[in-house]
Design a protein around this motif. Structure first.
Motif, short mmCIF file in Angstrom:
data_model
loop_
_atom_site.label_atom_id
_atom_site.label_comp_id
_atom_site.label_asym_id
_atom_site.label_seq_id
_atom_site.Cartn_x
_atom_site.Cartn_y
_atom_site.Cartn_z
N PHE A 1 0.88 -1.16 0.00
CA PHE A 1 0.00 0.00 0.00
C PHE A 1 0.92 1.21 0.00
O PHE A 1 1.58 1.52 0.99
CB PHE A 1 -0.94 0.00 1.21
CG PHE A 1 -1.95 1.11 1.14
CD1 PHE A 1 -3.07 0.97 0.34
CD2 PHE A 1 -1.76 2.29 1.84
CE1 PHE A 1 -4.01 2.00 0.25
CE2 PHE A 1 -2.69 3.32 1.76
CZ PHE A 1 -3.81 3.17 0.95
N CYS A 2 1.01 1.88 -1.15
CA CYS A 2 1.97 2.96 -1.34
C CYS A 2 1.58 4.21 -0.55
O CYS A 2 0.46 4.71 -0.67
CB CYS A 2 2.07 3.30 -2.83
SG CYS A 2 3.27 4.60 -3.19
N ARG A 3 2.51 4.68 0.24
CA ARG A 3 2.32 5.88 1.05
C ARG A 3 2.05 7.10 0.16
O ARG A 3 1.25 7.96 0.50
CB ARG A 3 3.56 6.11 1.90
CG ARG A 3 3.45 7.28 2.83
CD ARG A 3 4.72 7.44 3.66
NE ARG A 3 4.88 6.31 4.56
CZ ARG A 3 6.05 5.78 4.88
NH1 ARG A 3 7.17 6.27 4.39
NH2 ARG A 3 6.12 4.76 5.69
N LYS A 4 2.71 7.20 -0.98
CA LYS A 4 2.56 8.36 -1.86
C LYS A 4 1.23 8.33 -2.61
O LYS A 4 0.54 9.32 -2.69
CB LYS A 4 3.72 8.45 -2.84
CG LYS A 4 3.60 9.65 -3.80
CD LYS A 4 4.88 9.89 -4.53
CE LYS A 4 4.78 11.08 -5.47
NZ LYS A 4 4.55 12.34 -4.82
N ALA B 1 17.20 13.78 2.66
CA ALA B 1 16.38 12.90 3.50
C ALA B 1 15.06 13.59 3.86
O ALA B 1 13.99 12.97 3.82
CB ALA B 1 17.14 12.51 4.76
N GLU B 2 15.12 14.88 4.16
CA GLU B 2 13.91 15.65 4.47
C GLU B 2 13.00 15.73 3.25
O GLU B 2 11.78 15.54 3.35
CB GLU B 2 14.30 17.05 4.93
CG GLU B 2 13.12 17.97 5.16
CD GLU B 2 13.53 19.40 5.43
OE1 GLU B 2 12.62 20.21 5.62
OE2 GLU B 2 14.73 19.73 5.42
N GLN B 3 13.58 16.00 2.09
CA GLN B 3 12.79 16.10 0.86
C GLN B 3 12.17 14.76 0.49
O GLN B 3 11.04 14.69 0.02
CB GLN B 3 13.65 16.64 -0.29
CG GLN B 3 14.08 18.08 -0.11
CD GLN B 3 12.90 19.01 0.15
OE1 GLN B 3 11.96 19.06 -0.63
NE2 GLN B 3 12.95 19.72 1.27
N MET B 4 12.90 13.67 0.72
CA MET B 4 12.38 12.34 0.44
C MET B 4 11.17 12.06 1.32
O MET B 4 10.14 11.55 0.84
CB MET B 4 13.45 11.27 0.65
CG MET B 4 12.96 9.87 0.38
SD MET B 4 14.23 8.59 0.52
CE MET B 4 14.53 8.62 2.29
N SER B 5 11.26 12.39 2.58
CA SER B 5 10.15 12.17 3.49
C SER B 5 8.92 12.96 3.04
O SER B 5 7.80 12.44 3.02
CB SER B 5 10.57 12.58 4.91
OG SER B 5 9.49 12.45 5.79
N LYS B 6 9.12 14.22 2.66
CA LYS B 6 8.01 15.05 2.17
C LYS B 6 7.43 14.49 0.88
O LYS B 6 6.22 14.47 0.69
CB LYS B 6 8.49 16.49 1.95
CG LYS B 6 8.77 17.24 3.23
CD LYS B 6 9.25 18.64 2.93
CE LYS B 6 9.48 19.42 4.20
NZ LYS B 6 9.89 20.81 3.91
#
Length: 93
Positions: A6-9, A67-72
């Protein structure tokens, strides 16, 4: 048969990654919750950010920024684009 997550994005069941993208808890979290489609899109976006913002991956601040941008990116929050980036136009139009 391929593995689905189940994809988060995208908030739907999609094909998952074949392996965690890197070791540790963060890699396992991506493996469990991010689709292969979203991961490939992130890889392209990450490359654009590194190139356009001239990030030095030897610097901890650059790695923390990515890492911050990936999380967002994966959570649906607003994430950075490269300034002045214009996506390619379809030639069929």
């Amino acid at each position: 048969m391929s593995r689905t997550v189940f994809c988060r994005k995208y908030q739907e069941e999609l094909e998952g990654l074949p392996n965690p993208p890197f070791p540790g808890p963060k890699g396992q979290d991506i493996y469990d919750n991010v689709s292969a489609k979203a991961w490939q899109e992130w890889m392209a976006h990450q490359t654009m950010l590194i190139n356009e913002k001239r990030l030095n991956m030897m610097e901890p601040s650059s790695r923390a920024y990515l890492a911050e941008q990936m999380s967002k990116f994966f959570s649906g929050e607003d994430y950075d684009d490269a300034e002045g980036f214009v996506p390619e136009q379809d030639s069929d139009k």
